[in-house]
Write an enzyme that holds these catalytic residues in place. Structure first.
Site, PDB file in Angstrom:
ATOM      1  N   HIS A  97      64.305  23.547  42.560  1.00 38.45           N
ATOM      2  CA  HIS A  97      64.370  23.103  41.358  1.00 38.45           C
ATOM      3  C   HIS A  97      65.971  23.398  40.869  1.00 38.45           C
ATOM      4  O   HIS A  97      66.636  24.169  41.594  1.00 38.45           O
ATOM      5  CB  HIS A  97      63.460  24.142  40.399  1.00 38.45           C
ATOM      6  CG  HIS A  97      63.680  23.894  39.082  1.00 38.45           C
ATOM      7  ND1 HIS A  97      64.702  24.134  38.095  1.00 38.45           N
ATOM      8  CD2 HIS A  97      62.710  23.185  38.173  1.00 38.45           C
ATOM      9  CE1 HIS A  97      64.438  23.777  36.901  1.00 38.45           C
ATOM     10  NE2 HIS A  97      63.071  23.226  36.858  1.00 38.45           N
ATOM     11  N   GLU A 170      64.166  15.118  38.422  1.00 35.42           N
ATOM     12  CA  GLU A 170      64.564  15.826  37.283  1.00 35.42           C
ATOM     13  C   GLU A 170      66.013  15.911  36.996  1.00 35.42           C
ATOM     14  O   GLU A 170      67.038  16.578  37.505  1.00 35.42           O
ATOM     15  CB  GLU A 170      64.146  17.451  37.298  1.00 35.42           C
ATOM     16  CG  GLU A 170      62.522  17.563  37.549  1.00 35.42           C
ATOM     17  CD  GLU A 170      62.048  19.103  37.045  1.00 35.42           C
ATOM     18  OE1 GLU A 170      61.177  19.315  35.997  1.00 35.42           O
ATOM     19  OE2 GLU A 170      62.515  20.019  37.471  1.00 35.42           O
TER      20      GLU A 170
HETATM   21  P1  PGA Z   1      61.399  21.192  30.593  1.00 32.78           P
HETATM   22  O1  PGA Z   1      61.694  21.762  32.082  1.00 32.78           O
HETATM   23  O2  PGA Z   1      60.277  20.441  30.556  1.00 32.78           O
HETATM   24  O3  PGA Z   1      61.502  22.448  29.855  1.00 32.78           O
HETATM   25  O4  PGA Z   1      62.621  20.346  30.287  1.00 32.78           O
HETATM   26  C1  PGA Z   1      61.314  20.959  33.231  1.00 32.78           C
HETATM   27  C2  PGA Z   1      61.433  21.820  34.291  1.00 32.78           C
HETATM   28  O5  PGA Z   1      62.580  22.606  34.601  1.00 32.78           O
HETATM   29  O6  PGA Z   1      60.726  21.454  35.358  1.00 32.78           O
END
Ligand code: PGA
Length: 249
Positions: A97, A170
């Site tokens: 992440h 992401e």
């Molecule tokens: P968010 O986070 O939906 O709050 O933008 C997603 C993540 O960090 O996996």
């Protein structure tokens, strides 16, 4: 086709909030019965994993961790071993992440070790990849994603494919900001990821997810991006009613 909805609770939840979520989840029979080909998972803090797993294992809600150690047993103060996740019947684990890469300085090699150890343990990895806004503006998105995936692709060449593996795109600038990449950029990224996946013999075992500011207001549009099989949902997964709207969208 199966759709995946993974909540990433980060460190948002108190025990009181976790208990409320469980109660809301279990008391909503129509939601539970309507899940069919929708797979719901929650990645919680370590301290809540055992409790959540015990409470929700019979309710078709899969419980996962938000990270793990690349080490097995030994003198690794503060680390959480994959073996202890196995003992709690944890079925998936987020790795790489951007918050872990940024705040904990995790390297590509370290993340690859975690990936390999998770697969060996029978726990599905959710590998997160994504570029920063600066990298995007410099036109480096696909190169950054490839760099983050390169070692992992090597590992996947030798993998049998029995376990589902998730790759979550992401974009860093979309996490927690309410900003989404535009549709054209998303299509380009998922086209690129799909092509990389097709080069692997176990392509069918790999599902692609999108994460970053997913909410009940935008999930419908995101579902239509070719190649997206589900979502990694941060803030919007904390409240059961909001998560439910996303899953039912
Ligand atoms: P968010 O986070 O939906 O709050 O933008 C997603 C993540 O960090 O996996």
């Amino acid at each position: 086709m199966q759709k995946y909805f993974f909540g990433n609770w980060k460190t948002y939840q108190s025990l009181y909030m976790v208990k409320k979520f469980i109660k809301d989840f279990q008391s909503d029979q129509s939601f539970l019965q309507g899940l069919h080909n929708r797979f719901v998972g929650i990645a919680a803090s370590y301290e809540h994993l055992y409790f959540l797993q015990k409470k929700l294992e019979k309710n078709s809600c899969f419980i996962g961790a938000q990270d793990c150690s690349q080490f097995s047993q030994g003198p690794y103060t503060g680390q959480v071993s994959i073996q202890s996740l196995q003992e709690m019947n944890i079925t998936f684990c987020i790795i790489g992440h951007s918050e872990a890469r940024t705040y904990l300085g995790q390297s590509y090699e370290q993340i690859a070790l975690k990936f390999r150890a998770l697969i060996a343990a029978g726990i599905s990895p959710i590998l997160c990849i994504g570029e920063t806004l600066r990298e995007k503006e410099e036109g480096k998105t696909l190169q950054v994603l490839f760099d983050q995936l390169e070692i992992i692709l090597g590992l996947l060449h030798g993998y049998s494919g029995d376990l589902k593996v998730f790759i979550a795109y992401e974009p860093v600038y979309a996490i927690g900001t309410g900003i989404l990449p535009n549709k054209k950029d998303l299509q380009e990224v998922f086209y690129f990821l799909k092509n990389l996946r097709e080069q692997l013999s176990i392509a069918k075992s790999i599902a692609l997810l999108y994460g970053g500011s997913v909410s009940s207001l935008n999930v419908f549009d995101l579902q239509n991006i070719d190649g997206v099989s589900g979502f990694l949902i941060g803030k919007s997964s904390i409240d059961f009613q909001e998560l439910k709207k996303i899953v039912e969208s």
